[in-house]
Design an enzyme around this catalytic site. Sequence first.
Site, PDB file in Angstrom:
ATOM      1  N   GLY A   7       0.883  -1.157   0.000  1.00 12.07           N
ATOM      2  CA  GLY A   7       0.000   0.000   0.000  1.00 12.07           C
ATOM      3  C   GLY A   7       0.922   1.208   0.000  1.00 12.07           C
ATOM      4  N   ALA A   8       1.277   1.648  -1.207  1.00 15.34           N
ATOM      5  CA  ALA A   8       2.286   2.711  -1.317  1.00 15.34           C
ATOM      6  C   ALA A   8       1.640   4.018  -1.745  1.00 15.34           C
ATOM      7  CB  ALA A   8       3.378   2.289  -2.292  1.00 15.34           C
ATOM      8  N   ALA A 131       0.992  12.428   5.530  1.00 13.27           N
ATOM      9  CA  ALA A 131       1.474  12.465   4.146  1.00 13.27           C
ATOM     10  C   ALA A 131       0.298  12.756   3.238  1.00 13.27           C
ATOM     11  CB  ALA A 131       2.077  11.112   3.767  1.00 13.27           C
ATOM     12  N   LYS A 187      -6.556   7.047  19.536  1.00 14.57           N
ATOM     13  CA  LYS A 187      -6.453   7.718  18.231  1.00 14.57           C
ATOM     14  C   LYS A 187      -7.749   7.538  17.438  1.00 14.57           C
ATOM     15  CE  LYS A 187      -3.732   8.718  14.213  1.00 14.57           C
ATOM     16  NZ  LYS A 187      -2.973   8.206  13.080  1.00 14.57           N
ATOM     17  N   ASN A 191     -10.273  10.101  15.097  1.00 16.60           N
ATOM     18  CA  ASN A 191     -10.815   9.811  13.760  1.00 16.60           C
ATOM     19  C   ASN A 191     -12.336   9.644  13.810  1.00 16.60           C
ATOM     20  OD1 ASN A 191      -7.921   7.774  13.388  1.00 16.60           O
ATOM     21  ND2 ASN A 191      -8.249   9.730  12.393  1.00 16.60           N
ATOM     22  N   ASN A 195     -13.336  12.971  11.702  1.00 19.36           N
ATOM     23  CA  ASN A 195     -13.482  12.538  10.305  1.00 19.36           C
ATOM     24  C   ASN A 195     -14.932  12.572   9.839  1.00 19.36           C
ATOM     25  OD1 ASN A 195     -10.959  11.987   9.081  1.00 19.36           O
ATOM     26  ND2 ASN A 195     -10.714  10.181  10.332  1.00 19.36           N
ATOM     27  N   SER A 260      -8.732  13.663   6.926  1.00 23.06           N
ATOM     28  CA  SER A 260      -8.482  12.860   5.716  1.00 23.06           C
ATOM     29  C   SER A 260      -9.770  12.308   5.094  1.00 23.06           C
ATOM     30  CB  SER A 260      -7.529  11.716   6.040  1.00 23.06           C
ATOM     31  OG  SER A 260      -8.089  10.893   7.042  1.00 23.06           O
ATOM     32  N   GLU A 273     -13.033   5.171   5.177  1.00 19.53           N
ATOM     33  CA  GLU A 273     -12.718   4.095   6.129  1.00 19.53           C
ATOM     34  C   GLU A 273     -13.746   4.024   7.271  1.00 19.53           C
ATOM     35  OE1 GLU A 273      -8.524   5.412   6.881  1.00 19.53           O
ATOM     36  OE2 GLU A 273      -7.999   3.390   6.227  1.00 19.53           O
TER      37      GLU A 273
END
Length: 312
Positions: A7-8, A131, A187, A191, A195, A260, A273
Site C-alpha cells: 500500500g504505497a 502524508a 487515536k 478519527n 473525520n 483525511s 474508512e
Amino acid sequence: MKIAIAGAGAMGSRFGLMLQRGGNEVILIDGWKDHVQAIKEHGLQANFNGEDIVAKIPVVLQSEINETEKVDLIILFTKAMQLEKMLEDLRPMIKEDTEVLCLLNGIGHEDIIEKFVPMENIYIGNTMWTAGLEGPGRVKLFGSGSIELQNLGEGKEESAKALAEKLSESGLNANYSSNIHYSIYRKACVNGTMNGLCTILDVNMAGLGETSTAHDMVVAIVNEFGQVAKAENIDLDVEEAVTHCETCFDPETIGMHFPSMHQDLIKNNRLTEIDYINGAISRKGKKYGIATPYCDFLTALVHAKEQILQAT
Ligand code: NAD
C-alpha cells in the site's frame, strides 16, 4: 533489512522513502496501476519538507507479486477496506518468518491479518506521521511524527523493541508501547469524531469546534468508544480522550485542516474508512450488547454521502 511497503499511497510512500534513505532495501507494492507506472518511469517524486526529490524505489503491482520475492518485514499501509485483498495478493511473499507491521487507522485490523499471518509475526501500532498523495507517483511530505507499536504474539516484546529501534534508525521515531490497544482506541476517538462529522458537515475542524453542538457530539461518540473498549478490557479515560479530540479544534495548530476522510470523499470522491472507525464500534457494540446510536447514525450518514456522490 529488506522491507516491503504494501500500500504505497501517501503514507506508504513516506515510509518507503524514509526507510530507503535510512539504508534499507525497500520495495513498494501497490494496486493503483497509474501510480505504479509513474513510479517505474519517473521514480517517486516527493516534496520532502519543501525540497523536491526523486527516489528510485523498486515498485511492483500487487497482482504481480511472485513466489521468489522474500522480505524480512512487510509494512501494511492500504486503506482499511483494501487490506484483505492486499493480504491475499501478498500470500506468495508471506513466509514462515516474515514479520508484518500494521499502522492503518481504525480498529480490529488484526482480525483480518491473523487469517494470513501467524500471530507471533504480527505487530500493530499507530502513527502520528502524515502524508499527502498529489497524483500518480507524487507525494507531499511535511513535518515530523512518531510511531507506537507492539507485538501481538506472546513473548515477542524484545522483537517489537528491536523493530522500533530499526525504524527509528531511519528517522521514523518509533517507540515500543506496552498498551497499544489503548493508544489505538485513543487515536480512533479522534478519527471517529473529526473525520465523520467534518465530512458530513463539510467543514474544517476549527469550524466544527465553533458550533454549539460539537462538544456534546464528541462526548457522545467518545462515550460509545469507551464502552466498547471496556468490553475489550481497555479502560479508556473518556474525559481525557474528549479533551484530546478537542485539541483538533484549535485554529492555531491543526484546526484549519480538513480531516483525511473529508479529503477522500468530498475532495477526491473516494470511499471512506468509516466501517473501520465508527462502523467498527457499531459492530462490536452489537456483539457486546452495547447501544451505539451515534456511531450507527454517523456510519449510515457517511455511507449515504458516499452513494450520493457515487464515490469509488
Ligand atoms: P492513500 O489513499 O494515499 O493510499 C492508500 C491506497 O489507495 C494506496 O494503495 C494508493 O495507491 C491507493 N490510491 C490512492 N489514491 C488512489 C486513486 N485516486 N485511485 C486508485 N487508488 C488510489 O492512503 P494513506 O493516506 O496513505 O493512508 C493509509 C492508511 O494510513 C489509512 O489507514 C489512513 O487512515 C492511515 N493514516 C494516514 C495518514 C495520512 O496523513 N495520510 C496519517 C496517519 C494514518
